[in-house]
Enzyme design. Sequence first.
Site, PDB file in Angstrom:
ATOM      1  CB  SER A 138      -4.501  17.044  14.327  1.00  0.00           C
ATOM      2  OG  SER A 138      -4.708  18.424  14.091  1.00  0.00           O
ATOM      3  CE1 TYR A 151      -6.408  18.091  19.501  1.00  0.00           C
ATOM      4  CE2 TYR A 151      -4.880  18.925  17.845  1.00  0.00           C
ATOM      5  CZ  TYR A 151      -6.065  18.282  18.169  1.00  0.00           C
ATOM      6  OH  TYR A 151      -6.896  17.825  17.165  1.00  0.00           O
TER       7      TYR A 151
HETATM    8  P1  NAD Z   1     -15.414  15.531  19.809  1.00  0.00           P
HETATM    9  O1  NAD Z   1     -15.236  16.404  21.002  1.00  0.00           O
HETATM   10  O2  NAD Z   1     -16.651  15.660  19.006  1.00  0.00           O
HETATM   11  O3  NAD Z   1     -15.242  13.995  20.209  1.00  0.00           O
HETATM   12  C1  NAD Z   1     -14.241  13.566  21.084  1.00  0.00           C
HETATM   13  C2  NAD Z   1     -14.735  12.310  21.758  1.00  0.00           C
HETATM   14  O4  NAD Z   1     -13.730  11.860  22.694  1.00  0.00           O
HETATM   15  C3  NAD Z   1     -16.029  12.529  22.567  1.00  0.00           C
HETATM   16  O5  NAD Z   1     -16.926  11.482  22.281  1.00  0.00           O
HETATM   17  C4  NAD Z   1     -15.553  12.475  24.010  1.00  0.00           C
HETATM   18  O6  NAD Z   1     -16.550  12.047  24.916  1.00  0.00           O
HETATM   19  C5  NAD Z   1     -14.393  11.496  23.901  1.00  0.00           C
HETATM   20  N1  NAD Z   1     -13.477  11.587  25.034  1.00  0.00           N
HETATM   21  C6  NAD Z   1     -12.949  12.715  25.569  1.00  0.00           C
HETATM   22  N2  NAD Z   1     -12.207  12.423  26.636  1.00  0.00           N
HETATM   23  C7  NAD Z   1     -12.275  11.062  26.794  1.00  0.00           C
HETATM   24  C8  NAD Z   1     -11.719  10.159  27.736  1.00  0.00           C
HETATM   25  N3  NAD Z   1     -10.963  10.589  28.759  1.00  0.00           N
HETATM   26  N4  NAD Z   1     -11.968   8.848  27.596  1.00  0.00           N
HETATM   27  C9  NAD Z   1     -12.767   8.402  26.592  1.00  0.00           C
HETATM   28  N5  NAD Z   1     -13.326   9.215  25.674  1.00  0.00           N
HETATM   29  C10 NAD Z   1     -13.068  10.531  25.777  1.00  0.00           C
HETATM   30  O7  NAD Z   1     -14.124  15.785  18.919  1.00  0.00           O
HETATM   31  P2  NAD Z   1     -13.765  15.478  17.384  1.00  0.00           P
HETATM   32  O8  NAD Z   1     -13.532  16.787  16.749  1.00  0.00           O
HETATM   33  O9  NAD Z   1     -14.675  14.525  16.775  1.00  0.00           O
HETATM   34  O10 NAD Z   1     -12.314  14.853  17.594  1.00  0.00           O
HETATM   35  C11 NAD Z   1     -12.021  13.493  17.408  1.00  0.00           C
HETATM   36  C12 NAD Z   1     -10.530  13.366  17.139  1.00  0.00           C
HETATM   37  O11 NAD Z   1     -10.218  14.053  15.942  1.00  0.00           O
HETATM   38  C13 NAD Z   1      -9.648  13.951  18.229  1.00  0.00           C
HETATM   39  O12 NAD Z   1      -8.533  13.116  18.465  1.00  0.00           O
HETATM   40  C14 NAD Z   1      -9.196  15.260  17.617  1.00  0.00           C
HETATM   41  O13 NAD Z   1      -7.965  15.680  18.120  1.00  0.00           O
HETATM   42  C15 NAD Z   1      -9.122  14.895  16.146  1.00  0.00           C
HETATM   43  N6  NAD Z   1      -9.198  16.024  15.255  1.00  0.00           N
HETATM   44  C16 NAD Z   1     -10.284  16.834  15.267  1.00  0.00           C
HETATM   45  C17 NAD Z   1     -10.302  17.935  14.416  1.00  0.00           C
HETATM   46  C18 NAD Z   1     -11.464  18.882  14.392  1.00  0.00           C
HETATM   47  O14 NAD Z   1     -11.309  19.929  13.784  1.00  0.00           O
HETATM   48  N7  NAD Z   1     -12.588  18.579  14.969  1.00  0.00           N
HETATM   49  C19 NAD Z   1      -9.221  18.188  13.568  1.00  0.00           C
HETATM   50  C20 NAD Z   1      -8.143  17.337  13.582  1.00  0.00           C
HETATM   51  C21 NAD Z   1      -8.137  16.244  14.426  1.00  0.00           C
END
Ligand code: NAD
Length: 256
Positions: A138, A151
């Site tokens: 991130s 986080y």
């Molecule tokens: P999201 O909430 O859409 O997806 C997260 C996924 O992780 C979901 O499918 C959820 O079911 C799964 N998950 C959660 N807990 C779990 C567990 N205990 N075991 C197995 N699966 C689990 O989120 P996203 O925004 O697509 O995020 C994906 C990654 O990208 C994350 O690591 C997040 O930190 C990172 N990220 C997201 C953003 C953003 O702005 N959305 C920015 C930077 C980084």
Amino acid sequence: MTANASTPRVALITGTSSGIGEAVVRHFCEKGHQVLAVDFNPAGKEIAEQAGAAFFQADLTDGEACKAAVADAIKRFGRVDILVNNAGIQHVSPIEEFPEAKWRQIIDLMLTAPFLLAQAAWPSMRENGWGRIINIASVHAQVASPGKSAYISAKHGMIGLTKTAALEGGSQGITANAICPAYVKTPLVDNQIADQAKMHGMKEQEVIENIMLKNAAVKRLIEPVEVAELVGYLASDLAGAVTGSSWNIDLGWTAQ
Ligand code: NAD
């Protein structure tokens, strides 16, 4: 290196029932890779199968479940070539009030699970002399914001894990890289908008404009497919010289 940038590979991708992970699964299936999608949400099964991927249900805060996910990929496909550590959650509250259980859950899911999955997949990659570990970190792996101690600590740690894996994997054909997005349009961000509105006493639109996009040169949220495309490049044969790096997709946030 080969001239073909998209040799079919076996990929294990975590956190695939929505957002970035779902987009990566679709992107990899379209490229002809064999994909095991891993998520604790059973809804992920239909999403994975529609894209052409297999599904393994696992709560990745459990170390045994991490090992079982890799074992399942090897049982189905005979190897693991690409590991995309993507599963993540967020919790927003000041350090003084941050619940210990939430801290442990975030570190387990977003730092310990990527380590255990890489450890379990490593022998297969080493034996084949080819591997790609791609950690979805991130912009908060590089800078901090208030209210997100767990986080931000997990994501900063993920960069250390990425660099160490790159050094250890260099002589074995294994690369490791991190991707550092700013705010991507996913359910994880939708939930944060509501949490931050509460924490700062703001309207949700004000959170987007005054907090999320405050440091952005490009004033919009990122689309999941924009992240998936970079994952695809880092997983390709042609990215074999790229390792130990952090790739920002951050709307210019860290340029200042
Ligand atoms: P999201 O909430 O859409 O997806 C997260 C996924 O992780 C979901 O499918 C959820 O079911 C799964 N998950 C959660 N807990 C779990 C567990 N205990 N075991 C197995 N699966 C689990 O989120 P996203 O925004 O697509 O995020 C994906 C990654 O990208 C994350 O690591 C997040 O930190 C990172 N990220 C997201 C953003 C953003 O702005 N959305 C920015 C930077 C980084």
